[in-house]
Design a protein around this motif. Sequence first.
Motif, PDB file in Angstrom:
ATOM      1  N   LYS A  19       0.840  -1.205   0.000  1.00 53.52           N
ATOM      2  CA  LYS A  19       0.000   0.000   0.000  1.00 53.52           C
ATOM      3  C   LYS A  19       0.874   1.254   0.000  1.00 53.52           C
ATOM      4  N   PHE A  20       0.392   2.284  -0.688  1.00 56.56           N
ATOM      5  CA  PHE A  20       1.037   3.586  -0.592  1.00 56.56           C
ATOM      6  C   PHE A  20       0.798   4.096   0.822  1.00 56.56           C
ATOM      7  N   THR A  21       1.808   4.633   1.446  1.00 54.08           N
ATOM      8  CA  THR A  21       1.639   5.187   2.787  1.00 54.08           C
ATOM      9  C   THR A  21       1.409   6.683   2.747  1.00 54.08           C
ATOM     10  N   GLU A  22       1.750   7.296   1.614  1.00 54.56           N
ATOM     11  CA  GLU A  22       1.530   8.737   1.484  1.00 54.56           C
ATOM     12  C   GLU A  22       1.186   9.085   0.040  1.00 54.56           C
ATOM     13  N   GLU A  23       0.329  10.063  -0.107  1.00 50.78           N
ATOM     14  CA  GLU A  23      -0.132  10.502  -1.417  1.00 50.78           C
ATOM     15  C   GLU A  23       1.013  11.041  -2.262  1.00 50.78           C
ATOM     16  N   GLY A  24       1.986  11.658  -1.622  1.00 52.96           N
ATOM     17  CA  GLY A  24       3.123  12.240  -2.331  1.00 52.96           C
ATOM     18  C   GLY A  24       3.886  11.225  -3.160  1.00 52.96           C
ATOM     19  N   LYS A  25       3.955   9.984  -2.702  1.00 49.59           N
ATOM     20  CA  LYS A  25       4.671   8.943  -3.447  1.00 49.59           C
ATOM     21  C   LYS A  25       3.933   8.620  -4.740  1.00 49.59           C
ATOM     22  N   LEU A  26       2.607   8.570  -4.680  1.00 51.88           N
ATOM     23  CA  LEU A  26       1.804   8.359  -5.878  1.00 51.88           C
ATOM     24  C   LEU A  26       2.030   9.509  -6.861  1.00 51.88           C
ATOM     25  N   GLN A  27       2.056  10.732  -6.352  1.00 49.28           N
ATOM     26  CA  GLN A  27       2.345  11.895  -7.191  1.00 49.28           C
ATOM     27  C   GLN A  27       3.740  11.793  -7.808  1.00 49.28           C
ATOM     28  N   ASP A  28       4.726  11.371  -7.008  1.00 52.89           N
ATOM     29  CA  ASP A  28       6.097  11.221  -7.507  1.00 52.89           C
ATOM     30  C   ASP A  28       6.131  10.292  -8.722  1.00 52.89           C
ATOM     31  N   TYR A  29       5.469   9.150  -8.608  1.00 52.21           N
ATOM     32  CA  TYR A  29       5.474   8.175  -9.704  1.00 52.21           C
ATOM     33  C   TYR A  29       4.855   8.749 -10.968  1.00 52.21           C
ATOM     34  N   LEU A  30       3.701   9.379 -10.836  1.00 52.87           N
ATOM     35  CA  LEU A  30       3.017   9.925 -12.011  1.00 52.87           C
ATOM     36  C   LEU A  30       3.798  11.089 -12.613  1.00 52.87           C
ATOM     37  N   GLU A  31       4.399  11.889 -11.773  1.00 50.66           N
ATOM     38  CA  GLU A  31       5.196  13.023 -12.251  1.00 50.66           C
ATOM     39  C   GLU A  31       6.409  12.530 -13.045  1.00 50.66           C
ATOM     40  N   LYS A  32       7.090  11.545 -12.507  1.00 50.56           N
ATOM     41  CA  LYS A  32       8.316  11.045 -13.130  1.00 50.56           C
ATOM     42  C   LYS A  32       8.029  10.123 -14.315  1.00 50.56           C
ATOM     43  N   TYR A  33       6.931   9.383 -14.248  1.00 50.00           N
ATOM     44  CA  TYR A  33       6.582   8.415 -15.288  1.00 50.00           C
ATOM     45  C   TYR A  33       5.164   8.668 -15.813  1.00 50.00           C
ATOM     46  N   PRO A  34       4.975   9.727 -16.600  1.00 55.29           N
ATOM     47  CA  PRO A  34       3.627  10.021 -17.116  1.00 55.29           C
ATOM     48  C   PRO A  34       3.040   8.887 -17.949  1.00 55.29           C
ATOM     49  N   SER A  35       3.889   7.992 -18.431  1.00 52.64           N
ATOM     50  CA  SER A  35       3.387   6.863 -19.222  1.00 52.64           C
ATOM     51  C   SER A  35       2.546   5.901 -18.373  1.00 52.64           C
ATOM     52  N   LEU A  36       2.566   6.060 -17.039  1.00 51.82           N
ATOM     53  CA  LEU A  36       1.677   5.273 -16.183  1.00 51.82           C
ATOM     54  C   LEU A  36       0.213   5.642 -16.421  1.00 51.82           C
ATOM     55  N   ILE A  37      -0.004   6.781 -17.045  1.00 53.71           N
ATOM     56  CA  ILE A  37      -1.363   7.219 -17.395  1.00 53.71           C
ATOM     57  C   ILE A  37      -1.611   6.717 -18.823  1.00 53.71           C
ATOM     58  N   ALA A  40      -3.586   6.552 -24.283  1.00 52.59           N
ATOM     59  CA  ALA A  40      -3.737   6.004 -25.633  1.00 52.59           C
ATOM     60  C   ALA A  40      -4.645   4.779 -25.649  1.00 52.59           C
ATOM     61  N   GLU A  41      -4.764   4.105 -24.512  1.00 54.30           N
ATOM     62  CA  GLU A  41      -5.620   2.921 -24.435  1.00 54.30           C
ATOM     63  C   GLU A  41      -7.095   3.268 -24.261  1.00 54.30           C
ATOM     64  N   ILE A  42      -7.394   4.492 -23.824  1.00 53.60           N
ATOM     65  CA  ILE A  42      -8.791   4.847 -23.567  1.00 53.60           C
ATOM     66  C   ILE A  42      -9.282   6.051 -24.355  1.00 53.60           C
ATOM     67  N   VAL A  43      -8.377   6.886 -24.843  1.00 51.80           N
ATOM     68  CA  VAL A  43      -8.773   8.076 -25.594  1.00 51.80           C
ATOM     69  C   VAL A  43      -8.133   8.002 -26.978  1.00 51.80           C
ATOM     70  N   GLU A  44      -8.974   7.897 -27.992  1.00 58.09           N
ATOM     71  CA  GLU A  44      -8.462   7.781 -29.355  1.00 58.09           C
ATOM     72  C   GLU A  44      -7.637   9.013 -29.734  1.00 58.09           C
ATOM     73  N   GLY A  45      -6.452   8.773 -30.248  1.00 57.09           N
ATOM     74  CA  GLY A  45      -5.586   9.853 -30.711  1.00 57.09           C
ATOM     75  C   GLY A  45      -4.847  10.601 -29.617  1.00 57.09           C
ATOM     76  N   ALA A  46      -4.932  10.134 -28.390  1.00 56.91           N
ATOM     77  CA  ALA A  46      -4.246  10.821 -27.281  1.00 56.91           C
ATOM     78  C   ALA A  46      -2.738  10.724 -27.476  1.00 56.91           C
ATOM     79  N   SER A  47      -2.053  11.820 -27.171  1.00 60.80           N
ATOM     80  CA  SER A  47      -0.594  11.835 -27.293  1.00 60.80           C
ATOM     81  C   SER A  47       0.044  11.815 -25.910  1.00 60.80           C
ATOM     82  N   ASP A  48       1.350  11.655 -25.883  1.00 54.85           N
ATOM     83  CA  ASP A  48       2.089  11.577 -24.626  1.00 54.85           C
ATOM     84  C   ASP A  48       1.910  12.849 -23.803  1.00 54.85           C
ATOM     85  N   LEU A  49       1.970  12.675 -22.497  1.00 52.96           N
ATOM     86  CA  LEU A  49       1.826  13.812 -21.580  1.00 52.96           C
ATOM     87  C   LEU A  49       3.182  14.286 -21.091  1.00 52.96           C
TER      88      LEU A  49
END
Length: 182
Positions: A19-37, A40-49
């Motif tokens: 389990k995540f113990t703090e919200e900041g760690k989840l933010q860290d992952y998404l900030e550093k690895y936007p490809s976790l979002i 492209a699998e859910i929005v047609e034509g979506a480009s990298d963030l």
Amino acid sequence: MAKILLIEGENSKVTDKTKFTEEGKLQDYLEKYPSLIPLAEIVEGASDLLCIGREVGAGPGAIDLLFIDKDGLLTVVETKLAKNPEARRTVIGQIIEYASYISQWTVDDVYRIAAEYGKSNLDEVVGNIGEEFRSNIERNLRNGKMRLIIAVDELIEPLRATVTFLNSYSNFDILLLQVSNF
């Protein structure tokens, strides 16, 4: 409990889900690895963030993460852990309130926020240099067009049901993203 088997050459290791113990760690992952979002699998034509801000002021609060794509479309990401009572109803109002503030921004506001985050060469980084990119940002802002994503560590049924209802009966979409930690 879910497990992942990591194999590198002849070596292997079993990794347990934690389990995540703090919200900041989840933010860290998404900030550093936007490809976790996986847009492209859910929005047609979506480009990298590209992340252009963290804890970006929007009215009385702060947007956890702000992204932009090559088409000048902003993506607001609000993170919540399942243990936080705000991960149910409050987060919906929060992300919609942020969207209302963003809709009042100008192109210059977006560029200023990106520069404060360290992306002063936004056009080059996104790979869409010129007035077309600025015009796309301006048009998206003026039309209130943006992506809203609520990222959680564990999907909570009342939140899923509320987001499903809003997406069925409104003119905007809110996406839910579950991120697991191993």
